[in-house]
Design a protein around this motif. Structure first.
Motif, PDB file in Angstrom:
ATOM      1  N   PRO A 171       0.812  -1.231   0.000  1.00  0.00           N
ATOM      2  CA  PRO A 171       0.000   0.000   0.000  1.00  0.00           C
ATOM      3  C   PRO A 171       0.839   1.272   0.000  1.00  0.00           C
ATOM      4  CG  PRO A 171       0.092  -0.933   2.185  1.00  0.00           C
ATOM      5  CD  PRO A 171       0.743  -1.938   1.285  1.00  0.00           C
ATOM      6  N   ASP A 172       0.178   2.346  -0.422  1.00  0.00           N
ATOM      7  CA  ASP A 172       0.796   3.670  -0.365  1.00  0.00           C
ATOM      8  C   ASP A 172       0.684   4.274   1.029  1.00  0.00           C
ATOM      9  OD1 ASP A 172       1.111   3.968  -3.393  1.00  0.00           O
ATOM     10  OD2 ASP A 172      -1.043   3.603  -3.196  1.00  0.00           O
ATOM     11  N   ILE A 173      -0.339   3.842   1.779  1.00  0.00           N
ATOM     12  CA  ILE A 173      -0.621   4.385   3.109  1.00  0.00           C
ATOM     13  C   ILE A 173      -0.863   3.227   4.068  1.00  0.00           C
ATOM     14  CG2 ILE A 173      -2.203   5.803   4.493  1.00  0.00           C
ATOM     15  CD1 ILE A 173      -2.918   7.253   1.824  1.00  0.00           C
ATOM     16  N   ILE A 174      -0.253   3.288   5.245  1.00  0.00           N
ATOM     17  CA  ILE A 174      -0.469   2.304   6.309  1.00  0.00           C
ATOM     18  C   ILE A 174      -1.020   3.052   7.519  1.00  0.00           C
ATOM     19  CG2 ILE A 174       0.638   0.670   7.883  1.00  0.00           C
ATOM     20  CD1 ILE A 174       2.777   0.220   5.726  1.00  0.00           C
ATOM     21  N   LYS A 175      -2.158   2.587   8.033  1.00  0.00           N
ATOM     22  CA  LYS A 175      -2.786   3.260   9.167  1.00  0.00           C
ATOM     23  C   LYS A 175      -2.640   2.405  10.426  1.00  0.00           C
ATOM     24  CE  LYS A 175      -6.105   6.097   8.466  1.00  0.00           C
ATOM     25  NZ  LYS A 175      -7.421   6.734   8.266  1.00  0.00           N
ATOM     26  N   LEU A 176      -1.963   2.960  11.402  1.00  0.00           N
ATOM     27  CA  LEU A 176      -1.777   2.274  12.691  1.00  0.00           C
ATOM     28  C   LEU A 176      -3.098   2.213  13.434  1.00  0.00           C
ATOM     29  CD1 LEU A 176       1.494   3.670  14.304  1.00  0.00           C
ATOM     30  CD2 LEU A 176       1.120   1.391  13.390  1.00  0.00           C
ATOM     31  N   VAL A 215      -2.068   2.643  19.293  1.00  0.00           N
ATOM     32  CA  VAL A 215      -1.855   4.035  19.680  1.00  0.00           C
ATOM     33  C   VAL A 215      -2.261   4.292  21.133  1.00  0.00           C
ATOM     34  CG1 VAL A 215      -2.617   6.408  19.215  1.00  0.00           C
ATOM     35  CG2 VAL A 215      -2.087   4.858  17.320  1.00  0.00           C
ATOM     36  N   ARG A 216      -3.335   3.626  21.576  1.00  0.00           N
ATOM     37  CA  ARG A 216      -3.861   3.870  22.914  1.00  0.00           C
ATOM     38  C   ARG A 216      -2.820   3.548  23.980  1.00  0.00           C
ATOM     39  NH1 ARG A 216      -6.173   6.365  22.467  1.00  0.00           N
ATOM     40  NH2 ARG A 216      -8.245   5.797  21.742  1.00  0.00           N
ATOM     41  N   GLY A 217      -2.402   4.577  24.732  1.00  0.00           N
ATOM     42  CA  GLY A 217      -1.445   4.384  25.810  1.00  0.00           C
ATOM     43  C   GLY A 217      -0.018   4.167  25.360  1.00  0.00           C
ATOM     44  N   ILE A 218       0.305   4.527  24.120  1.00  0.00           N
ATOM     45  CA  ILE A 218       1.650   4.283  23.608  1.00  0.00           C
ATOM     46  C   ILE A 218       2.707   5.072  24.371  1.00  0.00           C
ATOM     47  CG2 ILE A 218       1.591   6.119  21.846  1.00  0.00           C
ATOM     48  CD1 ILE A 218       2.990   4.090  19.959  1.00  0.00           C
ATOM     49  N   ARG A 234       4.204  -1.250  22.812  1.00  0.00           N
ATOM     50  CA  ARG A 234       3.508  -0.541  21.735  1.00  0.00           C
ATOM     51  C   ARG A 234       4.457   0.406  21.001  1.00  0.00           C
ATOM     52  NH1 ARG A 234      -0.923  -1.484  25.123  1.00  0.00           N
ATOM     53  NH2 ARG A 234      -2.893  -1.874  23.983  1.00  0.00           N
ATOM     54  N   ALA A 235       5.288   1.090  21.765  1.00  0.00           N
ATOM     55  CA  ALA A 235       6.235   2.025  21.149  1.00  0.00           C
ATOM     56  C   ALA A 235       7.220   1.284  20.249  1.00  0.00           C
ATOM     57  CB  ALA A 235       6.977   2.799  22.235  1.00  0.00           C
ATOM     58  N   ALA A 236       7.683   0.129  20.694  1.00  0.00           N
ATOM     59  CA  ALA A 236       8.633  -0.648  19.889  1.00  0.00           C
ATOM     60  C   ALA A 236       7.999  -1.115  18.581  1.00  0.00           C
ATOM     61  CB  ALA A 236       9.139  -1.844  20.695  1.00  0.00           C
ATOM     62  N   LEU A 237       6.744  -1.556  18.649  1.00  0.00           N
ATOM     63  CA  LEU A 237       6.059  -2.015  17.445  1.00  0.00           C
ATOM     64  C   LEU A 237       5.819  -0.846  16.488  1.00  0.00           C
ATOM     65  CD1 LEU A 237       4.775  -4.205  15.801  1.00  0.00           C
ATOM     66  CD2 LEU A 237       2.686  -3.997  17.183  1.00  0.00           C
ATOM     67  N   ALA A 238       5.408   0.294  17.032  1.00  0.00           N
ATOM     68  CA  ALA A 238       5.205   1.473  16.186  1.00  0.00           C
ATOM     69  C   ALA A 238       6.514   1.892  15.524  1.00  0.00           C
ATOM     70  CB  ALA A 238       4.631   2.621  17.006  1.00  0.00           C
ATOM     71  N   ARG A 239       7.608   1.836  16.276  1.00  0.00           N
ATOM     72  CA  ARG A 239       8.916   2.207  15.730  1.00  0.00           C
ATOM     73  C   ARG A 239       9.296   1.293  14.571  1.00  0.00           C
ATOM     74  NH1 ARG A 239      11.541   1.478  19.967  1.00  0.00           N
ATOM     75  NH2 ARG A 239      11.451   3.586  20.848  1.00  0.00           N
ATOM     76  N   SER A 240       9.022   0.019  14.725  1.00  0.00           N
ATOM     77  CA  SER A 240       9.345  -0.918  13.652  1.00  0.00           C
ATOM     78  C   SER A 240       8.501  -0.657  12.413  1.00  0.00           C
ATOM     79  CB  SER A 240       9.155  -2.367  14.131  1.00  0.00           C
ATOM     80  OG  SER A 240       7.788  -2.658  14.354  1.00  0.00           O
ATOM     81  N   LEU A 241       7.241  -0.272  12.610  1.00  0.00           N
ATOM     82  CA  LEU A 241       6.369   0.023  11.472  1.00  0.00           C
ATOM     83  C   LEU A 241       6.755   1.328  10.786  1.00  0.00           C
ATOM     84  CD1 LEU A 241       2.955  -1.196  12.909  1.00  0.00           C
ATOM     85  CD2 LEU A 241       4.189  -2.153  10.952  1.00  0.00           C
ATOM     86  N   LEU A 277      -2.372  14.419  24.540  1.00  0.00           N
ATOM     87  CA  LEU A 277      -1.118  15.067  24.184  1.00  0.00           C
ATOM     88  C   LEU A 277       0.076  14.130  24.357  1.00  0.00           C
ATOM     89  CD1 LEU A 277       0.535  17.543  23.361  1.00  0.00           C
ATOM     90  CD2 LEU A 277       0.480  18.285  25.770  1.00  0.00           C
ATOM     91  N   PRO A 278       0.156  13.347  25.454  1.00  0.00           N
ATOM     92  CA  PRO A 278       1.293  12.416  25.573  1.00  0.00           C
ATOM     93  C   PRO A 278       1.360  11.395  24.436  1.00  0.00           C
ATOM     94  CG  PRO A 278       0.277  12.756  27.712  1.00  0.00           C
ATOM     95  CD  PRO A 278      -0.625  13.404  26.710  1.00  0.00           C
ATOM     96  N   GLU A 279       0.208  10.892  23.991  1.00  0.00           N
ATOM     97  CA  GLU A 279       0.219   9.972  22.847  1.00  0.00           C
ATOM     98  C   GLU A 279       0.757  10.679  21.607  1.00  0.00           C
ATOM     99  OE1 GLU A 279      -3.659   7.248  24.175  1.00  0.00           O
ATOM    100  OE2 GLU A 279      -3.851   8.734  22.576  1.00  0.00           O
ATOM    101  N   HIS A 280       0.263  11.886  21.376  1.00  0.00           N
ATOM    102  CA  HIS A 280       0.715  12.685  20.234  1.00  0.00           C
ATOM    103  C   HIS A 280       2.221  12.884  20.267  1.00  0.00           C
ATOM    104  CE1 HIS A 280       1.879  16.623  18.559  1.00  0.00           C
ATOM    105  NE2 HIS A 280       0.961  16.408  17.632  1.00  0.00           N
ATOM    106  N   ASP A 281       2.740  13.296  21.420  1.00  0.00           N
ATOM    107  CA  ASP A 281       4.166  13.608  21.521  1.00  0.00           C
ATOM    108  C   ASP A 281       5.031  12.357  21.368  1.00  0.00           C
ATOM    109  OD1 ASP A 281       3.469  16.222  21.873  1.00  0.00           O
ATOM    110  OD2 ASP A 281       3.846  16.262  24.037  1.00  0.00           O
TER     111      ASP A 281
END
Length: 244
Positions: free
Chosen positions: A168-173, A178-181, A187-194, A213-217
């Motif tokens: 795909p051109d776009i991957i949506k997490l 995201v919740r509580g990342i 969760r942070a490690a998996l997001a980093r790998s993606l 805001l903490p999730e965003h940051d």
């Protein structure tokens, strides 16, 4: 053999929605986590609150009575009416199931609007039995300038299979990643790998369901470029849309 009867009330409710086009599009911004600029809008459907307060229930009910593709087609038809009102430099993303995407009427509608700047979000959570047919359709759409997105990545095996097969051109997490990342290193490690995976295949990564805001940051620090969620913006009208 047991035959499951179609609930006449549900069929009638869906049929009335289709006949009267009683569906209102609403649009949720996709925002740059770096500077807050809006890069895209995801088209969502809203129905009469007294009948289907949760839009997911409407599409589920339509599928059960054999009208699922018809309702999906109506949803994108109504959303595409607003393409002329899209802010410059943004794209419009529409959700479709595999069944709908493989339907010639839907495919033709997408191609008719290919030059307007659109993306298709594949929302299928079930196993796909004919990937060659699906790939043929998505490659044709992509060749005409339509972006292909895989929704809910990380929510199950199906989304990962879609990524491997469709490129795909776009991957949506998914929101579950995201919740509580901000407080969960796994969760942070998996997001980093993606993030790295998306960069390697040239895809855009969008985090869904950002509500604090903490999730965003945390996501921004992980180099996730784009996001959606109530913290950033709730679904609503396009900024320049007029009454339809």
């Amino acid at each position: 053999m047991t035959v499951t009867a179609i609930a006449p009330t549900t069929y009638r409710e869906i049929r009335e929605i289709l006949d009267s086009q009683a569906l209102q599009p609403t649009f949720q911004p996709v925002v740059s986590l770096a500077d807050g600029t809006v890069k895209a809008y995801e088209a969502l459907a809203r129905f009469d609150q007294a009948v289907f307060p949760n839009p997911v229930d409407a599409f589920t009910a339509a599928g059960k009575v054999g009208l699922g593709v018809d309702l999906e087609l109506l949803a994108i038809e109504r959303a595409f009416e607003y393409l002329p009102a899209m802010p410059a430099g943004t794209w419009l993303s529409a959700n479709l199931s595999v069944e709908a995407l493989l339907t010639p009427r839907v495919h033709a509608l997408l191609l008719a609007h290919a030059s307007a700047g659109i993306a298709v979000e594949l929302t299928e959570h079930a196993q796909v039995h004919d990937y060659p047919a699906l790939i043929a359709v998505t490659e044709n759409l992509r060749a005409n300038g339509i972006q292909i997105a895989v929704d809910d990545t990380g929510a199950g095996f199906a989304s990962l299979s879609h990524i491997l097969q469709l490129r795909p051109d776009i991957i949506k997490l998914d929101i579950t990643l995201v919740r509580g990342i901000d407080t969960d290193p796994v969760r942070a490690a998996l997001a980093r790998s993606l993030v790295g995976f998306a960069q390697d295949i040239g895809a855009t990564l969008i985090a869904e369901g950002i509500e604090t805001l903490p999730e965003h940051d945390r996501l921004r620090n992980l180099h996730v470029k784009l996001g959606q969620g109530y913290f950033l913006a709730r679904p609503g009208a396009l900024p320049s849309s007029t009454t339809h």
